[in-house]
Scaffold this motif. Structure first.
Motif, PDB file in Angstrom:
ATOM      1  N   VAL A 188      -6.436  44.811 -99.288  1.00 50.39           N
ATOM      2  CA  VAL A 188      -6.439  45.851 -98.257  1.00 50.39           C
ATOM      3  C   VAL A 188      -7.791  46.549 -98.246  1.00 50.39           C
ATOM      4  CG1 VAL A 188      -5.448  48.066 -97.541  1.00 50.39           C
ATOM      5  CG2 VAL A 188      -3.952  46.231 -98.335  1.00 50.39           C
ATOM      6  N   ALA A 189      -8.332  46.729 -97.062  1.00 47.96           N
ATOM      7  CA  ALA A 189      -9.536  47.543 -96.874  1.00 47.96           C
ATOM      8  C   ALA A 189      -9.183  48.698 -95.951  1.00 47.96           C
ATOM      9  CB  ALA A 189     -10.668  46.711 -96.283  1.00 47.96           C
ATOM     10  N   GLN A 190      -9.733  49.865 -96.237  1.00 49.41           N
ATOM     11  CA  GLN A 190      -9.454  51.046 -95.423  1.00 49.41           C
ATOM     12  C   GLN A 190     -10.733  51.827 -95.167  1.00 49.41           C
ATOM     13  OE1 GLN A 190      -6.471  53.175 -97.651  1.00 49.41           O
ATOM     14  NE2 GLN A 190      -4.914  51.605 -97.315  1.00 49.41           N
ATOM     15  N   VAL A 191     -10.841  52.339 -93.964  1.00 51.13           N
ATOM     16  CA  VAL A 191     -11.884  53.294 -93.622  1.00 51.13           C
ATOM     17  C   VAL A 191     -11.193  54.611 -93.305  1.00 51.13           C
ATOM     18  CG1 VAL A 191     -13.643  53.955 -91.947  1.00 51.13           C
ATOM     19  CG2 VAL A 191     -13.549  51.598 -92.801  1.00 51.13           C
ATOM     20  N   ALA A 192     -11.514  55.644 -94.065  1.00 50.90           N
ATOM     21  CA  ALA A 192     -10.953  56.975 -93.846  1.00 50.90           C
ATOM     22  C   ALA A 192     -11.984  57.837 -93.138  1.00 50.90           C
ATOM     23  CB  ALA A 192     -10.561  57.615 -95.172  1.00 50.90           C
ATOM     24  N   GLU A 193     -11.549  58.509 -92.099  1.00 54.46           N
ATOM     25  CA  GLU A 193     -12.422  59.398 -91.333  1.00 54.46           C
ATOM     26  C   GLU A 193     -11.941  60.828 -91.524  1.00 54.46           C
ATOM     27  OE1 GLU A 193     -13.419  59.898 -86.640  1.00 54.46           O
ATOM     28  OE2 GLU A 193     -13.555  57.857 -87.475  1.00 54.46           O
ATOM     29  N   ILE A 194     -12.820  61.687 -92.008  1.00 51.52           N
ATOM     30  CA  ILE A 194     -12.449  63.076 -92.254  1.00 51.52           C
ATOM     31  C   ILE A 194     -13.194  64.005 -91.307  1.00 51.52           C
ATOM     32  CG2 ILE A 194     -12.001  62.567 -94.693  1.00 51.52           C
ATOM     33  CD1 ILE A 194     -14.569  64.179 -95.357  1.00 51.52           C
ATOM     34  N   VAL A 195     -12.603  65.186 -91.128  1.00 55.22           N
ATOM     35  CA  VAL A 195     -13.235  66.230 -90.329  1.00 55.22           C
ATOM     36  C   VAL A 195     -13.439  67.433 -91.234  1.00 55.22           C
ATOM     37  CG1 VAL A 195     -13.010  67.773 -88.351  1.00 55.22           C
ATOM     38  CG2 VAL A 195     -12.130  65.425 -88.214  1.00 55.22           C
ATOM     39  N   VAL A 196     -14.666  67.900 -91.330  1.00 55.82           N
ATOM     40  CA  VAL A 196     -15.002  69.060 -92.161  1.00 55.82           C
ATOM     41  C   VAL A 196     -15.066  70.285 -91.266  1.00 55.82           C
ATOM     42  CG1 VAL A 196     -16.736  70.082 -93.689  1.00 55.82           C
ATOM     43  CG2 VAL A 196     -16.271  67.615 -93.778  1.00 55.82           C
ATOM     44  N   ASP A 197     -14.367  71.363 -91.682  1.00 56.64           N
ATOM     45  CA  ASP A 197     -14.380  72.576 -90.861  1.00 56.64           C
ATOM     46  C   ASP A 197     -15.397  73.581 -91.396  1.00 56.64           C
ATOM     47  OD1 ASP A 197     -13.208  74.099 -92.975  1.00 56.64           O
ATOM     48  OD2 ASP A 197     -11.214  73.462 -92.340  1.00 56.64           O
TER      49      ASP A 197
END
Length: 723
Positions: free
Chosen positions: A596-605
């Motif tokens: 499994v490969a995953q790309v996680a996208e986060i949002v910084v406030d």
């Protein structure tokens, strides 16, 4: 739960598939003999049980060798049978099977036990359940041909209807009695994949979806037998403590309390209902003997782990090349210490089991991951022969490894309670959420110390890795797999890394702690993937390389890993500039044969916080029998892993667990669940499972995104606040 790499794989031979039949309840029952080629001729001809039953109403009930814990295996196995039987999927039912190791053993795990673990259920079931369906179909066709006096090759079977061009047709139920009397074929031909109707279909849905979504699905917690008593157990507040004395007077005065008894695990209060038992336990006075109890707290244990990491290791798990020499020659070296807390499994349905003895026969109900092992322990506890113990394997309301306890604790508690009251009534032992959190078994706490080196050209030249933690297998029936002081459930995902690092070593220091441990969803992969994938990311940054290109450069001999990385990069638009405040990270990991490969996208406030907004996931799990269920497993595993990454931990104060319920042991809330996109690599190779594979990569993918946002590396879980 899983130990997949520790067992040899046993292939299923067509010649060893001899099908036997017997009448049961007016229908057709297909049974299979021992699949072990070493069995003598007599044992090989003995009908040990059944894989499917066809009733006069044409319903088809599949007896699953694997317990349904929410992973969808009942539906998956039923689809295998329906495919070769040419049944309509609406005819299919599934129940848990048990009581026969030879029939229901886990072939993928070596064929010695009936067990559901290591994401192996589909690979273990794929051929034998298809053959059972094909055999039943052949017997039904023979029955139709002889009833209608036509040639078998002229008969068709479609969606549960057996038909002949002359206008004759019948349901399974109409021919089942005649089918039973037909010769059992010693071999059958399975369908060509191009003719599959259900296997691999995007339209295939779970059989239990309606019952679960409407609240009508029964679990052990819902079962109530006539005159059944409910028991709750007062467990020691410290692990390893024992009952010194107890005063049951006040407990017995509680309305509905029937009895209070001492058992090996503590003191049980038996009531006419759960409420009475709980209130009785609250009134119970117990004095504990803490002489042998674990009294250390988390801070002290963590320091002792750090001290162990600084001393010579207990054992060497794997080595190639000369890591020390290569490290000395490295142009750049990176060092890091990682810390992981104990973790609870926290399934929605806490542990439970029912014991009911009638004469010389004992019956048990529960969502058992190791039925035959539990059957042996039950027989010993009840002083009965093993064949006098019958297990009813119910659907489990979650497990994540928790229902595969080597000492069968919940079964022992139920039997001891029923035995203590003279077997006069069936007894259900039901744990509360607080019992599960404070008196359970946990993913081991671990400390990793790592040093890695880069050449002048930015290539990984050396890797030296020390893991400090408890053994899960030591002292269990799996202790034989602890070799040279190395428990593979502690090192999996690190010792067998796919990365082509020329000078590589993984060492182990075994911690001696009185806290009981157990395989937690993805087991050692759950912490080793985090260490491997965050350090690889850090090395890529030090080398000035793109994280995905850097990984691919280390995976020259692993085309499956490269394929999922390329797929996830494409679907996540890797390399495309993100809007302000958005960052992403990547991780790839192999868990029990699935990649499994995953790309996680986060949002910084602006307040220093962040949220995981999007996860793109690519999986290679071989043949995708039920794509919709695989996507659901990926989504569920990502949520499960995110809980541990962002929130969950078990801590101790003077040996006692601090957390008690979901208010203090925090898991992922619905509001924290990101958008998830799942992409399945289309393959025809054997299925390798999906139940655990999405858990390990999510933590490092998020941590790598966080590093992209802040420039800081996170080496302690759960992740600490940004500010």
């Amino acid at each position: 739960m899983g130990r997949r790499q520790t067992y040899p794989t046993k292939e299923l031979s067509r010649r060893s598939f001899l099908v036997l039949s017997a009448v049961a309840g007016g229908g057709l029952v297909l049974g299979l003999p021992n699949l072990d080629a070493s069995a003598d001729e007599t044992s090989a001809q003995t009908p040990f049980g059944a894989y499917l039953r066809i009733a006069p109403d044409s319903s088809v009930t599949v007896l699953s060798a694997h317990v349904e814990m929410g992973q969808g295996i009942f539906s998956g196995i039923a689809a295998l049978v329906a495919e070769e039987l040419d049944a309509d999927i609406t005819q299919m039912r599934a129940v848990g099977a048990s009581g026969n190791t030879r029939l229901y053993n886990n072939i993928t795990m070596g064929g010695t036990m009936q067990e559901t673990q290591g994401s192996s259920a589909m690979s273990s079931s794929f051929e034998r359940y298809r053959r059972a369906g094909a055999t039943a179909r052949a017997m039904l066709v023979t029955a139709a041909a002889r009833t209608w006096n036509v040639a078998e090759e002229e008969i068709t079977v479609d969606a549960g209807v057996i038909a002949h061009p002359a206008g004759k047709s019948a349901s399974f139920g109409e021919l089942v009695e005649t089918a039973f009397r037909q010769p059992v074929p010693s071999d059958v031909k399975l369908k060509d994949p191009k003719d599959w109707r259900y296997i691999g279909s995007e339209k295939l849905r779970r059989l239990d979806a309606k019952a679960k979504s409407s609240g009508r699905q029964d679990y052990t917690i819902d079962i109530k037998l006539p005159d059944m008593l409910t028991a709750v157990v007062a467990h020691p507040p410290l692990f390893g403590a024992a009952v010194k004395s107890f005063d049951a007077a006040a407990a017995k005065r509680v309305q509905g309390v029937v009895d209070v008894v001492e058992i090996s695990q503590g003191v049980a209060v038996l009531g006419q209902n759960m409420w009475a038992a709980i209130k009785g336990r609250e009134a119970l006075v117990v004095e504990w003997n803490n002489d042998k109890a674990e009294k250390r707290g988390s801070a002290r244990l963590l320091q002792e782990y750090r001290d162990l990491a600084a001393r010579p290791a207990d054992a060497l798990a794997v080595t190639r090349g000369d890591a020390d020499l290569a490290m000395a020659d490295a142009a750049t070296t990176l060092e890091a210490t990682y810390e992981f807390p104990f973790l609870a499994h926290a399934p929605m349905e806490p542990l439970n089991a029912i014991a009911h003895r009638l004469g010389d026969r004992l019956e048990l109900w529960g969502g058992f991951q190791m039925p035959d092992h539990y059957q042996k322990i039950a027989a010993k506890t009840a002083d009965l022969p093993q064949d006098a113990v019958k297990l009813h394997v119910t659907m489990a309301g979650g497990a994540f490894g928790r229902r595969g306890t080597p000492d069968a604790q919940i079964v022992v508690e139920a039997i001891e309670c029923a035995k203590a009251i003279g077997w006069r009534a069936p007894v259900k032992v039901q744990w509360t959420r607080e019992d599960d959190i404070t008196a359970g078994r946990y993913r081991p706490m671990c400390v990793h110390v790592l040093k890695a080196g880069l050449t002048q050209e930015g290539k990984v030249s050396a890797w030296k890795h020390r893991i400090v933690g408890q053994s899960i297998l030591a002292g269990t029936q799996y202790e034989q797999y602890v070799q040279g002081g190395v428990d593979p459930s502690l090192t999996e995902g690190a010792a067998d890394t796919p990365y082509g690092i020329p000078h590589f070593a993984v060492e182990v220091s075994n911690a001696k702690v009185g806290v009981p441990t157990l395989w937690w969803r993805s087991v050692g992969h759950s912490h080793n993937a985090y260490v491997m994938e965050t350090m690889i990311d850090e090395l890529a940054a030090a080398a000035g390389s793109d994280p995905i290109e850097f990984r691919i450069g280390l995976l020259a001999e692993r085309p499956r890993h490269i394929q999922v990385l390329n797929l996830v990069a494409e679907k996540a638009n890797w390399g495309k500039t993100l809007s302000a405040g958005r960052f992403r990270g990547v991780a790839v990991h192999e868990t029990y044969g699935s990649v499994v490969a995953q790309v996680a996208e986060i949002v910084v406030d602006g307040d220093g916080g962040f949220r995981v907004d999007r996860v793109v996931c690519a999986i290679d799990c071989g043949l995708a029998v039920a794509p919709d269920q695989i996507r659901a497993q990926m989504e569920g595993g990502i949520g499960f892993g995110l809980g541990a990454t962002l929130h969950s931990k078990i801590t101790l104060s003077d040996g006692a667990v601090d957390q008690t319920n979901f208010d203090t042991y925090e898991v992922l809330r619905l509001s924290g669940m990101p958008k998830v996109e799942v992409h399945i690599v289309p393959l025809t190779s054997p299925s390798t499972g999906a139940g655990e594979a999405s858990v390990p990569p999510i933590g490092p993918a998020v941590a790598n995104a966080l590093a992209a946002a802040t420039g800081r590396r996170s080496r302690v879980l759960p992740l600490q606040p940004l500010s």
